[in-house]
Write a protein that holds these residues in place. Structure first.
Motif, PDB file in Angstrom:
ATOM      1  N   PHE A 137       3.667   2.845   0.539  1.00  0.00           N
ATOM      2  CA  PHE A 137       4.862   2.313   1.181  1.00  0.00           C
ATOM      3  C   PHE A 137       6.019   2.478   0.215  1.00  0.00           C
ATOM      4  O   PHE A 137       5.958   2.006  -0.922  1.00  0.00           O
ATOM      5  CB  PHE A 137       4.651   0.833   1.540  1.00  0.00           C
ATOM      6  N   ASN A 138       7.051   3.175   0.646  1.00  0.00           N
ATOM      7  CA  ASN A 138       8.217   3.447  -0.210  1.00  0.00           C
ATOM      8  C   ASN A 138       7.822   4.074  -1.546  1.00  0.00           C
ATOM      9  O   ASN A 138       8.347   3.719  -2.595  1.00  0.00           O
ATOM     10  CB  ASN A 138       9.016   2.167  -0.465  1.00  0.00           C
ATOM     11  N   GLY A 139       6.869   4.988  -1.494  1.00  0.00           N
ATOM     12  CA  GLY A 139       6.450   5.694  -2.706  1.00  0.00           C
ATOM     13  C   GLY A 139       5.514   4.905  -3.604  1.00  0.00           C
ATOM     14  O   GLY A 139       5.076   5.405  -4.627  1.00  0.00           O
ATOM     15  N   GLN A 140       5.193   3.673  -3.224  1.00  0.00           N
ATOM     16  CA  GLN A 140       4.288   2.840  -4.023  1.00  0.00           C
ATOM     17  C   GLN A 140       2.886   2.889  -3.414  1.00  0.00           C
ATOM     18  O   GLN A 140       2.709   2.551  -2.249  1.00  0.00           O
ATOM     19  CB  GLN A 140       4.771   1.384  -4.025  1.00  0.00           C
ATOM     20  N   LYS A 141       1.912   3.304  -4.210  1.00  0.00           N
ATOM     21  CA  LYS A 141       0.527   3.314  -3.746  1.00  0.00           C
ATOM     22  C   LYS A 141      -0.096   1.955  -4.034  1.00  0.00           C
ATOM     23  O   LYS A 141       0.091   1.392  -5.110  1.00  0.00           O
ATOM     24  CB  LYS A 141      -0.278   4.405  -4.431  1.00  0.00           C
ATOM     25  N   ARG A 142      -0.801   1.445  -3.025  1.00  0.00           N
ATOM     26  CA  ARG A 142      -1.500   0.164  -3.160  1.00  0.00           C
ATOM     27  C   ARG A 142      -2.932   0.346  -2.687  1.00  0.00           C
ATOM     28  O   ARG A 142      -3.209   1.185  -1.836  1.00  0.00           O
ATOM     29  CB  ARG A 142      -0.815  -0.908  -2.317  1.00  0.00           C
ATOM     30  N   HIS A 143      -3.826  -0.466  -3.236  1.00  0.00           N
ATOM     31  CA  HIS A 143      -5.217  -0.410  -2.798  1.00  0.00           C
ATOM     32  C   HIS A 143      -5.871  -1.761  -3.021  1.00  0.00           C
ATOM     33  O   HIS A 143      -5.357  -2.604  -3.762  1.00  0.00           O
ATOM     34  CB  HIS A 143      -5.986   0.700  -3.524  1.00  0.00           C
ATOM     35  N   GLY A 144      -6.994  -1.973  -2.364  1.00  0.00           N
ATOM     36  CA  GLY A 144      -7.703  -3.234  -2.515  1.00  0.00           C
ATOM     37  C   GLY A 144      -8.956  -3.242  -1.666  1.00  0.00           C
ATOM     38  O   GLY A 144      -9.419  -2.209  -1.186  1.00  0.00           O
ATOM     39  N   ILE A 145      -9.482  -4.448  -1.477  1.00  0.00           N
ATOM     40  CA  ILE A 145     -10.668  -4.650  -0.659  1.00  0.00           C
ATOM     41  C   ILE A 145     -10.351  -5.760   0.322  1.00  0.00           C
ATOM     42  O   ILE A 145      -9.873  -6.827  -0.076  1.00  0.00           O
ATOM     43  CB  ILE A 145     -11.892  -5.029  -1.517  1.00  0.00           C
ATOM     44  N   SER A 146     -10.595  -5.505   1.602  1.00  0.00           N
ATOM     45  CA  SER A 146     -10.436  -6.560   2.598  1.00  0.00           C
ATOM     46  C   SER A 146     -11.825  -7.027   3.011  1.00  0.00           C
ATOM     47  O   SER A 146     -12.802  -6.271   2.940  1.00  0.00           O
ATOM     48  CB  SER A 146      -9.647  -6.062   3.803  1.00  0.00           C
ATOM     49  N   PHE A 147     -11.906  -8.297   3.426  1.00  0.00           N
ATOM     50  CA  PHE A 147     -13.180  -8.880   3.824  1.00  0.00           C
ATOM     51  C   PHE A 147     -13.095  -9.341   5.264  1.00  0.00           C
ATOM     52  O   PHE A 147     -12.085  -9.908   5.680  1.00  0.00           O
ATOM     53  CB  PHE A 147     -13.534 -10.067   2.922  1.00  0.00           C
TER      54      PHE A 147
END
Length: 114
Positions: free
Chosen positions: A90-100
């Motif tokens: 989003f807007n050039g920012q990479k994000r990641h994680g884990i959803s449960f």
């Protein structure tokens, strides 16, 4: 999408924040729904304690899978928990994680009374 089953049988789990509607669109206030059943989705924060370590997990659960009386501190059982890795940009920012996600969150408070 990849799903990883989570074994919760050896953990102690209690409600950290009571259920709240999962918002799909913050601008319109639209509530998220399950893609398969159309059921409204809720989020429940639970404290997950295992091997002396505690984590707060934010679970997504269909409204139909939430038992009554889930207030802060209520011991609960989790059914069908899966973890899903995610990432976005989003807007050039990479994000990641884990959803449960869980099929159900059931109060154990009534079970201990009898």
């Amino acid at each position: 999408m990849r799903q990883i089953p989570v074994d919760t049988s050896a953990a102690m789990v209690m409600v950290a924040q009571p259920p709240a509607p999962k918002i799909a669109n913050r601008q319109t206030g639209e509530i998220a729904t399950d893609r398969d059943t159309g059921a409204p989705l809720m989020t429940v924060d639970v404290m997950f304690v295992m091997d002396g370590n505690a984590e707060i997990l934010n679970l997504t659960v269909p409204k139909t899978g939430i038992s009554d009386e889930l207030s802060m501190g209520t011991p609960v059982a989790l059914t069908g928990v899966v973890a899903r890795p995610w990432e976005n940009e989003f807007n050039g920012q990479k994000r990641h994680g884990i959803s449960f996600r869980a099929v159900a969150v059931t109060s154990l408070a009534a079970a201990k009374v009898g």
